[in-house]
Scaffold this motif. Structure first.
Motif, short mmCIF file in Angstrom:
data_model
loop_
_atom_site.label_atom_id
_atom_site.label_comp_id
_atom_site.label_asym_id
_atom_site.label_seq_id
_atom_site.Cartn_x
_atom_site.Cartn_y
_atom_site.Cartn_z
N LYS A 341 67.70 -16.93 -13.36
CA LYS A 341 66.84 -17.61 -14.32
C LYS A 341 65.99 -18.71 -13.69
O LYS A 341 64.77 -18.59 -13.61
CB LYS A 341 67.70 -18.20 -15.46
CG LYS A 341 66.91 -18.97 -16.51
CD LYS A 341 67.83 -19.46 -17.64
CE LYS A 341 67.06 -20.26 -18.68
NZ LYS A 341 67.95 -20.72 -19.79
N THR A 344 63.47 -18.06 -10.85
CA THR A 344 62.54 -16.96 -11.02
C THR A 344 61.16 -17.46 -11.43
O THR A 344 61.02 -18.49 -12.09
CB THR A 344 63.04 -15.98 -12.10
OG1 THR A 344 63.03 -16.63 -13.38
CG2 THR A 344 64.44 -15.49 -11.77
N ARG A 345 60.17 -16.69 -11.06
CA ARG A 345 58.78 -17.01 -11.45
C ARG A 345 58.62 -16.89 -12.96
O ARG A 345 57.87 -17.67 -13.58
CB ARG A 345 57.82 -16.07 -10.74
CG ARG A 345 56.36 -16.33 -11.08
CD ARG A 345 55.40 -15.46 -10.30
NE ARG A 345 54.02 -15.73 -10.72
CZ ARG A 345 53.29 -16.73 -10.30
NH1 ARG A 345 53.78 -17.59 -9.43
NH2 ARG A 345 52.05 -16.90 -10.74
N GLU A 346 59.34 -15.94 -13.57
CA GLU A 346 59.22 -15.73 -15.01
C GLU A 346 59.61 -17.01 -15.78
O GLU A 346 58.94 -17.41 -16.73
CB GLU A 346 60.09 -14.57 -15.46
CG GLU A 346 59.61 -13.20 -15.00
CD GLU A 346 59.88 -12.92 -13.53
OE1 GLU A 346 59.25 -12.01 -12.97
OE2 GLU A 346 60.72 -13.66 -12.93
N TRP A 347 60.71 -17.64 -15.39
CA TRP A 347 61.13 -18.86 -16.07
C TRP A 347 60.20 -20.03 -15.75
O TRP A 347 59.79 -20.77 -16.64
CB TRP A 347 62.58 -19.22 -15.69
CG TRP A 347 63.02 -20.54 -16.22
CD1 TRP A 347 63.16 -21.70 -15.50
CD2 TRP A 347 63.33 -20.88 -17.57
NE1 TRP A 347 63.55 -22.74 -16.32
CE2 TRP A 347 63.68 -22.26 -17.61
CE3 TRP A 347 63.39 -20.16 -18.76
CZ2 TRP A 347 64.04 -22.91 -18.76
CZ3 TRP A 347 63.75 -20.82 -19.93
CH2 TRP A 347 64.07 -22.18 -19.93
N HIS A 349 57.12 -20.09 -14.96
CA HIS A 349 55.79 -19.96 -15.56
C HIS A 349 55.84 -19.42 -16.99
O HIS A 349 54.86 -18.83 -17.47
CB HIS A 349 54.92 -19.03 -14.68
CG HIS A 349 54.61 -19.61 -13.33
ND1 HIS A 349 53.55 -20.44 -13.10
CD2 HIS A 349 55.27 -19.49 -12.14
CE1 HIS A 349 53.52 -20.81 -11.82
NE2 HIS A 349 54.56 -20.23 -11.22
N ARG A 350 56.95 -19.63 -17.67
CA ARG A 350 57.05 -19.11 -19.03
C ARG A 350 56.04 -19.77 -19.96
O ARG A 350 55.62 -19.17 -20.95
CB ARG A 350 58.46 -19.26 -19.57
CG ARG A 350 58.87 -20.65 -20.01
CD ARG A 350 60.34 -20.69 -20.41
NE ARG A 350 60.66 -21.91 -21.11
CZ ARG A 350 60.78 -22.01 -22.44
NH1 ARG A 350 60.60 -20.95 -23.19
NH2 ARG A 350 61.08 -23.16 -23.01
N PRO A 352 52.45 -20.89 -19.06
CA PRO A 352 51.56 -20.84 -17.89
C PRO A 352 50.88 -22.19 -17.59
O PRO A 352 50.66 -22.98 -18.49
CB PRO A 352 50.53 -19.78 -18.27
CG PRO A 352 51.21 -18.95 -19.31
CD PRO A 352 52.09 -19.89 -20.07
#
Length: 352
Positions: A341, A344-347, A349-350, A352
């Protein structure tokens, strides 16, 4: 018939005590008392009468509304209010807790990656909410240059990528709201409280912040720093802002409250890394960020480790806490959570 007793000291106000009798799931008799002021005298009987017949499961809002309706708009309640009565009643009935109702632990600082630190906040809060951990104070430490942004902040609006690359900054997103924190190794004092939400039952968000940080105000006073809260979540002295707090309440009943205070911050570097630092300064006619965040090192003359010790000793003395080591199991859980979590880039930049 069952007897119940609860007390609530209003922050900056008076003590409110609730002595109750209950039967068949309802409050059968009530005596609200304390060192508060109330005019007219007859209003006390109105308050007590308003509580009789309420369910022992009544939420704060129901209790507060019943008291407010009973006393009316002309009654003067000095040092307390209807909400304070509700907190005392809920404590008496066992739905709200006090500091003394819990066995507190303190985890001293040990250097971890900034990603592990933010992951530990989620892991330890969940452990408290699930009843697998005693309420805990943890002091952070880290050995890298970092920025920790709030859960709802926009990455692009908060962080300058050129400054991040130039200064070798690791950027992570935490689970709580609030603003971005620039955290070089050794330049901040950060701590987290992991507690059951029952401790702040009935308190507004605004009231819960100073309530949970009363001990750190005492610790700062012990080293000569007179600090105070500036609503909602800033901690300041007469010399300027020294830090800020943030919270996250989990569905399982765990609550995270954490604070970062400036110890020896490089304010110029901070404004190269954080965009928001420039914006906050620009609308106040302030030439330097150093006027906004005043370091504790200058105010106390103490080493950072000495401030850590003053904080832990104050917390232990005030709440009967004991020092414990961070368990390897919790650390392993945090590192696994960081991998899936927080790293990670996803978290990150959730937003942006």
């Amino acid at each position: 018939m069952a007897e119940h007793h609860g007390e609530y000291k209003v922050p900056g106000g008076k003590l409110v005590v609730a002595d109750l009798m209950s039967e068949d799931g309802e409050i059968a008799a009530a005596s609200i008392n304390g060192d508060f002021f109330l005019e007219p005298d007859e209003a006390l009987a109105d308050i007590n009468g308003a509580l009789v017949g309420l369910s022992v499961l009544a939420p704060n809002a129901t209790i507060s509304a019943a008291v407010a309706d009973a006393v009316g708009p002309t009654t003067v309640m000095f040092g307390f209010d209807a909400d304070a009565v509700a907190v005392a009643v809920r404590r008496a009935l066992g739905h709200a807790t006090t500091w003394a109702d819990h066995s507190w632990e303190v985890i001293p600082p040990s250097a971890l990656s900034i990603t592990d630190n933010v992951a530990l906040d989620e892991v330890l809060t969940r452990e408290v909410g699930e009843g697998r951990r005693n309420p805990t104070l943890r002091l952070w430490d880290w050995d890298e240059r970092a920025v920790v942004i709030g859960s709802f902040q926009s990455y692009r609006n908060e962080v300058d990528p050129d400054g991040v690359a130039r200064h070798g900054v690791t950027v992570v997103r935490r689970i709580s709201g609030g603003g971005a924190m620039f955290m070089e190794a050794g330049n901040c004092i950060t701590y987290s409280l992991y507690l059951p939400a029952s401790l702040v039952d009935g308190l507004s968000f605004a009231d819960s912040y100073p309530f949970l940080d009363a001990w750190v105000m005492e610790a700062l006073a012990s080293v000569g720093v007179k600090a105070f809260y500036k609503p909602l979540n800033d901690i300041a002295t007469e010399a300027g802002k020294i830090g800020g707090a943030a919270q996250k309440r989990l569905a399982n009943g765990g609550l995270l409250h954490h604070v970062t205070m400036s110890y020896d911050i490089d304010a110029e570097k901070m404004t190269e890394v954080l965009r928001i630092g420039r914006e906050k300064i620009s609308d106040k006619g302030i030439a330097s960020a150093k006027k906004r965040v005043d370091p504790l090192k200058r105010q106390t003359g103490l080493a950072r480790a000495d401030l850590f010790e003053a904080m832990m000793s104050t917390f232990e003395a005030r709440y009967g806490a004991r020092r414990v080591a961070l368990s390897q199991e919790s650390l392993a859980d945090a590192r696994a959570l960081a991998e899936r979590k927080f790293a990670t880039r996803e978290w990150l930049h959730r937003v942006p």
